[in-house]
Design a protein around this motif. Structure first.
Motif, PDB file in Angstrom:
ATOM      1  N   THR A 137       0.849  -1.196   0.000  1.00 41.45           N
ATOM      2  CA  THR A 137       0.000   0.000   0.000  1.00 41.45           C
ATOM      3  C   THR A 137       0.881   1.242   0.000  1.00 41.45           C
ATOM      4  OG1 THR A 137      -0.087   0.049   2.415  1.00 41.45           O
ATOM      5  CG2 THR A 137      -1.851  -1.141   1.275  1.00 41.45           C
ATOM      6  N   GLY A 138       0.248   2.366  -0.194  1.00 42.46           N
ATOM      7  CA  GLY A 138       0.903   3.660  -0.052  1.00 42.46           C
ATOM      8  C   GLY A 138       2.119   3.858  -0.909  1.00 42.46           C
ATOM      9  N   LYS A 139       3.180   4.284  -0.266  1.00 44.09           N
ATOM     10  CA  LYS A 139       4.392   4.695  -0.968  1.00 44.09           C
ATOM     11  C   LYS A 139       5.025   3.560  -1.778  1.00 44.09           C
ATOM     12  CE  LYS A 139       5.510   8.099   2.555  1.00 44.09           C
ATOM     13  NZ  LYS A 139       6.435   8.461   3.629  1.00 44.09           N
ATOM     14  N   LEU A 140       4.943   2.339  -1.295  1.00 46.50           N
ATOM     15  CA  LEU A 140       5.554   1.213  -1.999  1.00 46.50           C
ATOM     16  C   LEU A 140       4.725   0.785  -3.212  1.00 46.50           C
ATOM     17  CD1 LEU A 140       7.706  -1.002  -2.237  1.00 46.50           C
ATOM     18  CD2 LEU A 140       6.401  -2.332  -0.565  1.00 46.50           C
ATOM     19  N   ALA A 141       3.419   0.741  -3.079  1.00 43.10           N
ATOM     20  CA  ALA A 141       2.543   0.214  -4.141  1.00 43.10           C
ATOM     21  C   ALA A 141       2.684   0.972  -5.450  1.00 43.10           C
ATOM     22  CB  ALA A 141       1.089   0.244  -3.669  1.00 43.10           C
ATOM     23  N   ARG A 142       2.903   2.264  -5.398  1.00 47.91           N
ATOM     24  CA  ARG A 142       2.951   3.049  -6.641  1.00 47.91           C
ATOM     25  C   ARG A 142       4.115   2.648  -7.538  1.00 47.91           C
ATOM     26  NH1 ARG A 142       4.854   8.350  -3.565  1.00 47.91           N
ATOM     27  NH2 ARG A 142       3.104   7.673  -2.360  1.00 47.91           N
ATOM     28  N   HIS A 143       5.132   1.995  -6.994  1.00 50.39           N
ATOM     29  CA  HIS A 143       6.287   1.568  -7.799  1.00 50.39           C
ATOM     30  C   HIS A 143       6.015   0.259  -8.543  1.00 50.39           C
ATOM     31  CE1 HIS A 143       8.742   4.787  -6.205  1.00 50.39           C
ATOM     32  NE2 HIS A 143       8.257   4.490  -4.998  1.00 50.39           N
ATOM     33  N   VAL A 148       6.498  -3.272 -14.893  1.00 51.63           N
ATOM     34  CA  VAL A 148       7.699  -3.044 -14.089  1.00 51.63           C
ATOM     35  C   VAL A 148       7.989  -4.327 -13.304  1.00 51.63           C
ATOM     36  CG1 VAL A 148       8.735  -1.698 -12.213  1.00 51.63           C
ATOM     37  CG2 VAL A 148       7.241  -0.577 -13.886  1.00 51.63           C
ATOM     38  N   ALA A 149       9.193  -4.849 -13.465  1.00 55.32           N
ATOM     39  CA  ALA A 149       9.585  -6.059 -12.752  1.00 55.32           C
ATOM     40  C   ALA A 149       9.633  -5.773 -11.247  1.00 55.32           C
ATOM     41  CB  ALA A 149      10.947  -6.538 -13.239  1.00 55.32           C
ATOM     42  N   PRO A 150       9.300  -6.751 -10.411  1.00 55.53           N
ATOM     43  CA  PRO A 150       9.339  -6.524  -8.957  1.00 55.53           C
ATOM     44  C   PRO A 150      10.686  -5.997  -8.453  1.00 55.53           C
ATOM     45  CG  PRO A 150       8.197  -8.558  -9.431  1.00 55.53           C
ATOM     46  CD  PRO A 150       8.779  -8.083 -10.733  1.00 55.53           C
ATOM     47  N   ALA A 151      11.792  -6.544  -8.969  1.00 55.34           N
ATOM     48  CA  ALA A 151      13.108  -6.072  -8.515  1.00 55.34           C
ATOM     49  C   ALA A 151      13.283  -4.592  -8.836  1.00 55.34           C
ATOM     50  CB  ALA A 151      14.215  -6.897  -9.171  1.00 55.34           C
ATOM     51  N   GLU A 152      12.811  -4.179 -10.017  1.00 56.00           N
ATOM     52  CA  GLU A 152      12.906  -2.764 -10.403  1.00 56.00           C
ATOM     53  C   GLU A 152      12.025  -1.899  -9.502  1.00 56.00           C
ATOM     54  OE1 GLU A 152      13.972   0.754 -12.153  1.00 56.00           O
ATOM     55  OE2 GLU A 152      14.961  -1.190 -12.299  1.00 56.00           O
ATOM     56  N   ALA A 153      10.835  -2.401  -9.145  1.00 59.09           N
ATOM     57  CA  ALA A 153       9.928  -1.645  -8.269  1.00 59.09           C
ATOM     58  C   ALA A 153      10.570  -1.411  -6.909  1.00 59.09           C
ATOM     59  CB  ALA A 153       8.600  -2.379  -8.116  1.00 59.09           C
ATOM     60  N   LYS A 155      13.778  -1.369  -6.326  1.00 62.80           N
ATOM     61  CA  LYS A 155      14.905  -0.459  -6.570  1.00 62.80           C
ATOM     62  C   LYS A 155      14.410   0.991  -6.623  1.00 62.80           C
ATOM     63  CE  LYS A 155      18.593   0.348  -9.918  1.00 62.80           C
ATOM     64  NZ  LYS A 155      19.159  -0.073 -11.206  1.00 62.80           N
ATOM     65  N   ARG A 156      13.288   1.205  -7.331  1.00 59.09           N
ATOM     66  CA  ARG A 156      12.722   2.554  -7.438  1.00 59.09           C
ATOM     67  C   ARG A 156      12.257   3.066  -6.067  1.00 59.09           C
ATOM     68  NH1 ARG A 156       9.000   2.112 -12.960  1.00 59.09           N
ATOM     69  NH2 ARG A 156      10.744   1.700 -14.373  1.00 59.09           N
ATOM     70  N   TYR A 157      11.657   2.171  -5.291  1.00 54.55           N
ATOM     71  CA  TYR A 157      11.218   2.579  -3.944  1.00 54.55           C
ATOM     72  C   TYR A 157      12.420   3.013  -3.113  1.00 54.55           C
ATOM     73  CZ  TYR A 157       9.572   2.594   0.809  1.00 54.55           C
ATOM     74  OH  TYR A 157       9.282   2.996   2.087  1.00 54.55           O
ATOM     75  N   ARG A 158      13.474   2.220  -3.151  1.00 52.84           N
ATOM     76  CA  ARG A 158      14.668   2.528  -2.341  1.00 52.84           C
ATOM     77  C   ARG A 158      15.250   3.873  -2.748  1.00 52.84           C
ATOM     78  NH1 ARG A 158      18.937  -1.401   0.033  1.00 52.84           N
ATOM     79  NH2 ARG A 158      20.253   0.104   1.060  1.00 52.84           N
ATOM     80  N   ALA A 159      15.285   4.131  -4.060  1.00 51.96           N
ATOM     81  CA  ALA A 159      15.816   5.408  -4.549  1.00 51.96           C
ATOM     82  C   ALA A 159      14.954   6.573  -4.078  1.00 51.96           C
ATOM     83  CB  ALA A 159      15.911   5.400  -6.075  1.00 51.96           C
ATOM     84  N   ALA A 160      13.634   6.395  -4.105  1.00 50.23           N
ATOM     85  CA  ALA A 160      12.711   7.471  -3.722  1.00 50.23           C
ATOM     86  C   ALA A 160      12.678   7.672  -2.207  1.00 50.23           C
ATOM     87  CB  ALA A 160      11.301   7.162  -4.219  1.00 50.23           C
ATOM     88  N   ALA A 161      12.711   6.596  -1.445  1.00 50.17           N
ATOM     89  CA  ALA A 161      12.568   6.686   0.007  1.00 50.17           C
ATOM     90  C   ALA A 161      13.894   6.842   0.745  1.00 50.17           C
ATOM     91  CB  ALA A 161      11.832   5.446   0.533  1.00 50.17           C
ATOM     92  N   GLY A 162      14.986   6.469   0.063  1.00 49.15           N
ATOM     93  CA  GLY A 162      16.298   6.540   0.729  1.00 49.15           C
ATOM     94  C   GLY A 162      16.542   5.377   1.680  1.00 49.15           C
ATOM     95  N   ALA A 163      15.691   4.364   1.633  1.00 41.39           N
ATOM     96  CA  ALA A 163      15.829   3.185   2.497  1.00 41.39           C
ATOM     97  C   ALA A 163      15.103   2.004   1.839  1.00 41.39           C
ATOM     98  CB  ALA A 163      15.228   3.459   3.870  1.00 41.39           C
ATOM     99  N   PRO A 164      15.516   0.786   2.171  1.00 46.69           N
ATOM    100  CA  PRO A 164      14.796  -0.368   1.598  1.00 46.69           C
ATOM    101  C   PRO A 164      13.375  -0.479   2.160  1.00 46.69           C
ATOM    102  CG  PRO A 164      16.432  -1.116   3.196  1.00 46.69           C
ATOM    103  CD  PRO A 164      16.616   0.370   3.040  1.00 46.69           C
ATOM    104  N   ALA A 165      12.539  -1.148   1.409  1.00 44.12           N
ATOM    105  CA  ALA A 165      11.137  -1.340   1.849  1.00 44.12           C
ATOM    106  C   ALA A 165      11.086  -2.235   3.052  1.00 44.12           C
ATOM    107  CB  ALA A 165      10.320  -1.960   0.711  1.00 44.12           C
TER     108      ALA A 165
END
Length: 165
Positions: A137-143, A148-153, A155-165
């Motif tokens: 949900t929320g910030k993670l789901a939008r990626h 989009v492959a799960p690994a890429e999603a 990766k994009r979350y980590r780049a946007a949030a500055g931390a792993p999911a």
């Protein structure tokens, strides 16, 4: 319209009153097939309903038994089902091994462990295939966009949030 029929074979019920899994599966299959074909359902002339104690963990894979119960297919198949809800597989395995319940409807992993430890259990059918899901949900789901492959999603979350999911 003709009616499908199903009879309990001799030896279907043990001395302690337990029903063989083959009879239950045949009854459930007959009831489901009759309902699917629009037939009135299996006829059990002069046969008392068979009591069936079912243990369930309320997961997606257990849904078919609840549908069969609420649609009346279990009763049509000559089964008088009672349900006990469990929170975990090990607790339900204890009930199954002790004879408190006749059938276990939940994940297969606790059954494999029980079998490896000498408990006489058998998987007779699967109610779901690949039922494991991932929900975000929320910030993670939008990626997790289409294509989009799960690994890429991740990766994009980590780049946007500055931390792993």
């Amino acid at each position: 319209m003709s009616s499908a029929s199903f009879a309990l074979p001799s030896g279907a019920v043990s001395r302690r009153g337990a029903l063989s899994r083959r009879v239950v599966l045949a009854g459930l299959s007959a009831a489901a097939a009759a309902a699917h074909l629009g037939l009135p359902g299996p006829a059990f002339a002069q046969v008392a309903p068979v009591k069936l104690r079912i243990g369930v963990i309320p997961i997606l894979g257990a849904a078919p038994i609840f549908v069969a119960d609420k649609e009346g297919w279990l009763k049509q198949a000559g089964l008088d089902a009672s349900f006990t809800t469990f929170e975990s597989g090990p607790n339900m395995i204890q009930a199954l091994a002790s004879g408190t319940i006749d059938f276990y409807i939940a994940g297969v992993a606790p059954l494999a462990v029980a079998r490896a430890r000498g408990v006489d259990v058998r998987v007779v059918t699967a109610t779901a295939v690949e039922e494991m899901t991932f929900v975000a949900t929320g910030k993670l789901a939008r990626h997790f966009a289409p294509g989009v492959a799960p690994a890429e999603a991740f990766k994009r979350y980590r780049a946007a949030a500055g931390a792993p999911a």
